[in-house]
Design a protein around this motif. Structure first.
Motif, PDB file in Angstrom:
ATOM      1  N   MET A   1       0.839  -1.191   0.000  1.00 16.84           N
ATOM      2  CA  MET A   1       0.000   0.000   0.000  1.00 16.84           C
ATOM      3  C   MET A   1       0.877   1.246   0.000  1.00 16.84           C
ATOM      4  SD  MET A   1      -2.921   1.085   2.638  1.00 16.84           S
ATOM      5  CE  MET A   1      -1.710   1.923   3.606  1.00 16.84           C
ATOM      6  N   PHE A   4      -1.305   5.945  -0.145  1.00 16.10           N
ATOM      7  CA  PHE A   4      -2.509   5.971   0.656  1.00 16.10           C
ATOM      8  C   PHE A   4      -3.227   7.293   0.393  1.00 16.10           C
ATOM      9  CE2 PHE A   4      -4.557   6.972   4.752  1.00 16.10           C
ATOM     10  CZ  PHE A   4      -5.446   5.916   4.796  1.00 16.10           C
ATOM     11  N   SER A  59      -2.231  -3.419   4.747  1.00 13.70           N
ATOM     12  CA  SER A  59      -2.658  -3.616   3.368  1.00 13.70           C
ATOM     13  C   SER A  59      -3.755  -2.615   3.042  1.00 13.70           C
ATOM     14  CB  SER A  59      -3.140  -5.040   3.162  1.00 13.70           C
ATOM     15  OG  SER A  59      -4.188  -5.304   4.053  1.00 13.70           O
ATOM     16  N   LYS A  60      -4.440  -2.152   4.066  1.00 10.30           N
ATOM     17  CA  LYS A  60      -5.444  -1.091   3.881  1.00 10.30           C
ATOM     18  C   LYS A  60      -5.603  -0.345   5.204  1.00 10.30           C
ATOM     19  CE  LYS A  60      -9.253  -4.183   4.983  1.00 10.30           C
ATOM     20  NZ  LYS A  60      -9.913  -4.225   6.089  1.00 10.30           N
ATOM     21  N   ASP A  62      -8.860   1.332   7.064  1.00 12.08           N
ATOM     22  CA  ASP A  62     -10.281   1.674   7.017  1.00 12.08           C
ATOM     23  C   ASP A  62     -10.582   2.888   7.860  1.00 12.08           C
ATOM     24  OD1 ASP A  62     -11.574   0.142   5.274  1.00 12.08           O
ATOM     25  OD2 ASP A  62     -11.966  -1.519   6.663  1.00 12.08           O
ATOM     26  N   GLU A 161      -6.831  -3.069  11.022  1.00 13.46           N
ATOM     27  CA  GLU A 161      -6.460  -2.202   9.905  1.00 13.46           C
ATOM     28  C   GLU A 161      -7.392  -0.998   9.787  1.00 13.46           C
ATOM     29  OE1 GLU A 161      -5.310  -4.552   6.401  1.00 13.46           O
ATOM     30  OE2 GLU A 161      -3.432  -4.547   7.526  1.00 13.46           O
TER      31      GLU A 161
END
Lengths: 420, 478
Positions: A1, A4, A59-60, A62, A161
């Motif tokens: 990632m 962002f 990886s992300k 939220d 995450e």
């Protein structure tokens, strides 16, 4: 990632805002999206490449997070206290049973300042854009808290995450006094990012004692920016006891705006595994006759990395300033690292400003001495490390609170030694 | 203290210019200019190629802008990159053949270029603008196998040494000003000390900037072979000028096994007048590599001149047990600015470094110490001690300390301390009481403050430097 970026739709999902506030949030989001997470090319992040850290471990991220379920709180039983409970950044319950409630204002945070400034720290812009939680606490004039106020910051198990953005503001009125314990308890086993923006204002002759204690290690990635304004004759002491997180950066700014104001910052941390911690301070002496004192102690084990960036700024009119900065680090492992940048920027001549920074291993003679008295090497090390770190906790005046903190630190250290 | 009515009467002592016709390179920075310089120096092709490589690199690199003192943008196309006294196109064989005006200039500066120099035991490689005028004491040094000559000569006579070491400490891609220097450097000193030789005298070079609008791009290369020792002095004065002049020199030191290099600088270039007009931009890259075991490099600098001083004489401690030292006094007065310090990069085991920095700021000046101590993972049992003290005179000046400290292993110890204060009123009062006037008292106290550094200077410099410290601060305490 690697990149962002946040879509502007996200702001609508957080809530509905006035036109002014929405513009403010959008503008700040643009600022953040321009840069993204800061990397080491940014002077303030030279030793903590957050971009690399985030892209390696997430990886992300939220932004949305369903409202947290009711959380069970393990209240501290060692001493009587008032409390506020914050769950994942959100104000939930509070109790001021020992105080006159008319002198205290507590509410959920709402924005009132829409200054559009591109901050050098993009995480502040990120916070301005997305923060939707937090609290505002005010102690009115001439009121001294009878018991300590504990703010429980709880992080729930279901965080995974996510990125939490919250904003807190504390205002201590004239001649008032507050003792505060920020107590962080983390139940999540997964990675999440916590981005906090804090504003503290001490009116004339106000006193604030603040202890920041993390109860346990966790896989949280924390960033906190704190701006503290001190007016005439006010006094702020800040004790920091981090437990060691995957990433923890405290970016603290103190503006000494009124004469004879004083700030005192002390920190003791034991870092282990691959923990990364940075304490960055900036103390601005804007007026004469102020004092500032900083003492930062770190013990580094395994592959941990500790960073201290401290800056003392003395404006040309701020004569008779007394500013001191000390950073001491003990490296226990060949793979640990300690970086520091104690900086002075001084424009007034009649001042006393100094800093010291040391890093190295434990004194071999001391270990030898203890071993001749029958202690094992491990025990000797432990004893010396405890002694090194306890100096900070020892300067807490209240007996019950000091003992509570020392016990907490002791258990944390014990857990460390069990592992090695 | 009465700081409001400061008396800045101290005029620059060495402010005069000599009228000498100059051979100038075409104005501006271009491949043509570089070819011109290379041609006039009769350089071999490999040298030209090296310069062009640097020039190509320069095209893509950017000027740094993180420094504290900001300066107006330099128009690199508006500078001359080479100018030599015309009478030098045919090289003089003895001093008698040297342009008498040049000799006169040196005499005003007090450079012992005549008979006195033999008595004073100083071998002088005087650089007037860009071409070395005369190199003395050559023979005596030759006997010992020591090479001390202008670098342009070394390129022709000792190409193997130059090829091997030039750019090995400061690579051409290092940073903007270093790259610029690599492309357009005109002259400088070259020193080679053969194995197990102790250089019998202090080697010395006086640099002097003359022709207007001429950037000076000196290049110095000093190599101390195994078990040798050399002490090198560098001193600078420059004539009064209204236009800012850029000086971007590169100095590379290489110490092999058991060798020691001591490099001392007294820098007193034109600082600009009391309104900050004119003055030299001193953007110098100095770096030493302790390549061999037990080698040692020691930098000592007294920086009193220049409008802006921006330099970090550094040591790369590669060899085990090698030692790096940095002693510095930086004095800024009026509107002068200094951003100076050092880098100590520990790579070998048991390496040691010591940094003593004294910054003195008066008038409206700004003085910054910026330094790096980096102890690598493999540099076990290394040690660093840093002390930087700042003295402020008056409340219109600034003193800043920006140390970067990195420790990457647990067997090494780093200690750093810094203080900022003003001259103690009690000390001043005590001196006044004993009959010293204010200025004498300040000079005495400041000299005491700087003593640790002044002690490191060779005799020839120590006296000059002590006077300089006093002179630089005249009129700063009212």
């Amino acid at each position: 990632m690697l990149n962002f970026k946040i879509n502007s739709d996200e702001i609508d999902k957080i809530g509905s805002f006035s036109k002014e506030e929405k513009n403010f949030r959008l503008k700040n989001l643009d600022y953040f999206n321009d840069i993204g997470f800061p990397n080491k090319k940014n002077e303030d992040w030279k030793f903590s490449d957050l971009k690399a850290i985030v892209s390696e471990n997430f990886s992300k991220l939220d932004i949305q997070f369903s409202k947290s379920k009711k959380q069970k709180v393990d209240f501290i039983k060692d001493f009587e206290h008032n409390y506020i409970v914050i769950v994942n950044g959100e104000l939930t319950i509070s109790d001021f049973k020992y105080e006159e409630k008319s002198n205290i204002i507590l509410k959920s945070f709402s924005n009132d300042n829409y200054s559009n400034k591109k901050e050098s720290n993009p995480l502040i812009n990120l916070n301005h854009a997305l923060s939707n939680k937090g609290f505002f606490l005010e102690v009115k004039e001439n009121y001294k808290f009878k018991k300590i106020l504990v703010i429980y910051y709880l992080f729930t198990e279901d965080l995974d995450e996510n990125i939490l953005n919250s904003k807190n503001k504390i205002k201590i009125g004239k001649n008032s006094e507050l003792h505060l314990l920020d107590y962080l308890v983390n139940d999540s086993k997964k990675n999440f990012f916590n981005n906090v923006h804090e504003d503290i204002i001490l009116e004339n002759s106000a006193v604030l004692k603040n202890i920041y204690l993390q109860n346990n290690k966790s896989s949280g990635y924390f960033h906190k920016y704190s701006r503290n304004k001190l007016f005439t004759g006010s006094n702020y002491s800040y004790f920091i006891f981090p437990a060691g997180l995957k990433f923890n950066k405290l970016d603290l700014e103190f503006d000494l705006e009124g004469e004879r104001s004083e700030c005192n910052l002390q920190s003791a941390s034991f870092l282990d595994n691959n923990e990364h911690q940075e304490i960055k301070t900036r103390v601005n002496h804007f007026v004469p006759n102020c004092k500032s004192h900083q003492k930062v102690k770190n013990v580094l084990n395994a592959e941990s990395k500790g960073v201290y960036q401290g800056k003392i700024f003395v404006k040309d009119v701020a004569q008779k300033t007394d500013a001191y900065q000390l950073s001491k680090a003990i490296l226990l492992s060949e793979r640990s690292e300690f970086d520091s940048k104690p900086e002075l920027e001084i424009y007034a001549d009649d001042v006393r400003c100094s800093h010291g920074s040391t890093s190295g291993n434990l004194d071999k003679d001391s270990i030898y001495y203890l071993m001749t008295r029958g202690l094992s090497q491990k025990e000797s090390t432990k004893l010396l490390v405890n002694g090194f770190l306890n100096e900070i906790a020892d300067s807490i005046k209240s007996n019950s609170i000091r003992n509570f903190i020392k016990n907490k630190l002791e258990t944390q250290l014990l857990n460390e030694y069990k592992k090695h | 203290m009465k700081n409001n009515n400061l008396d800045y009467t101290q005029e620059y002592k060495y402010g005069f210019t000599t009228d000498i016709e100059n051979v100038k390179a075409p104005k501006g920075l271009s491949e043509k200019t570089i070819r011109f310089i290379s041609q006039i120096k009769k350089e071999p092709k490999w040298m030209l190629d090296w310069r062009l490589k640097a020039f190509n690199r320069l095209k893509v690199s950017k000027e740094p802008n993180w420094q504290k003192p900001k300066y107006p943008k330099i128009d690199y196309q508006d500078l001359y990159y080479y100018s030599a006294p015309k009478s030098m196109s045919e090289k003089p064989k003895s001093l008698d053949e040297v342009d008498p005006k040049l000799i006169e200039t040196y005499n005003k500066l007090g450079i012992p270029l005549n008979e006195q120099k033999k008595l004073s035991g100083v071998a002088v490689d005087a650089v007037f603008d860009s071409v070395s005028v005369a190199t003395t004491y050559k023979e005596e040094l030759t006997k010992k196998g020591i090479i001390f000559c202008p670098i342009s000569e070394a390129i022709q006579n000792h190409p193997d040494l130059v090829k091997k070491y030039l750019g090995s400490v400061i690579p051409i891609s290092d940073h903007y000003f270093a790259t610029l220097n690599s492309a357009v450097f005109t002259d400088g000193s070259f020193v080679y000390i053969p194995p197990n030789t102790r250089c019998p005298m202090e080697l010395s070079t006086y640099f002097r900037i003359n022709a207007s609008e001429t950037g000076q791009f000196e290049r110095t290369l000093i190599i101390a072979d195994k078990g040798s020792y050399v002490s090198y002095l560098e001193g600078c004065t420059a004539p009064m000028r209204d236009e800012n002049q850029l000086h971007a020199a590169n100095v590379e030191l290489i110490a092999l096994d058991d060798a020691e290099i001591k490099y001392s600088t007294v820098q007193n270039w034109y600082p600009g007048d009391k309104n900050g007009v004119g003055g030299i931009y001193n953007f110098v890259t100095k770096r030493g590599a302790c390549r061999g075991k037990n080698s040692k490099i020691s930098w000592t600098q007294v920086e009193t001149g220049s409008a802006i001083t921006w330099k970090y004489p550094s040591c790369i401690l590669q060899g085990d047990n090698s030692v790096g030292e940095f002693y510095s006094i930086a004095i800024t007065n009026n509107l002068q600015k200094a951003d100076t310090g050092t880098k100590m990069i520990h790579l070998g085991k048991n390496t040691k470094s010591k940094i003593i920095s004294k910054g003195i700021s008066a008038g409206k000046a700004d003085n910054t110490y910026r330094g790096l101590v980096d102890i690598g993972r493999k540099a076990l049992n290394s040690r660093n001690y840093t002390q930087c003290d700042s003295l402020l005179m008056g409340n219109e000046c600034g003193a800043h300390t920006v140390p970067y400290i990195k420790n990457k292993n647990s067997s090494s110890i780093i200690e750093h301390e810094a203080t900022t204060s003003k001259i103690n009123d009690d000390q001043l009062f005590y001196c006044n009481q004993r009959g010293l006037n204010q200025e004498e008292a300040v000079s005495l106290i400041v000299n005491g403050f700087c003593k640790e550094v002044l002690q490191q200077l060779p005799m020839e410099f120590a006296v000059e430097a002590q006077k300089l410290v006093g002179i630089s601060l005249e009129g700063s305490v009212g």
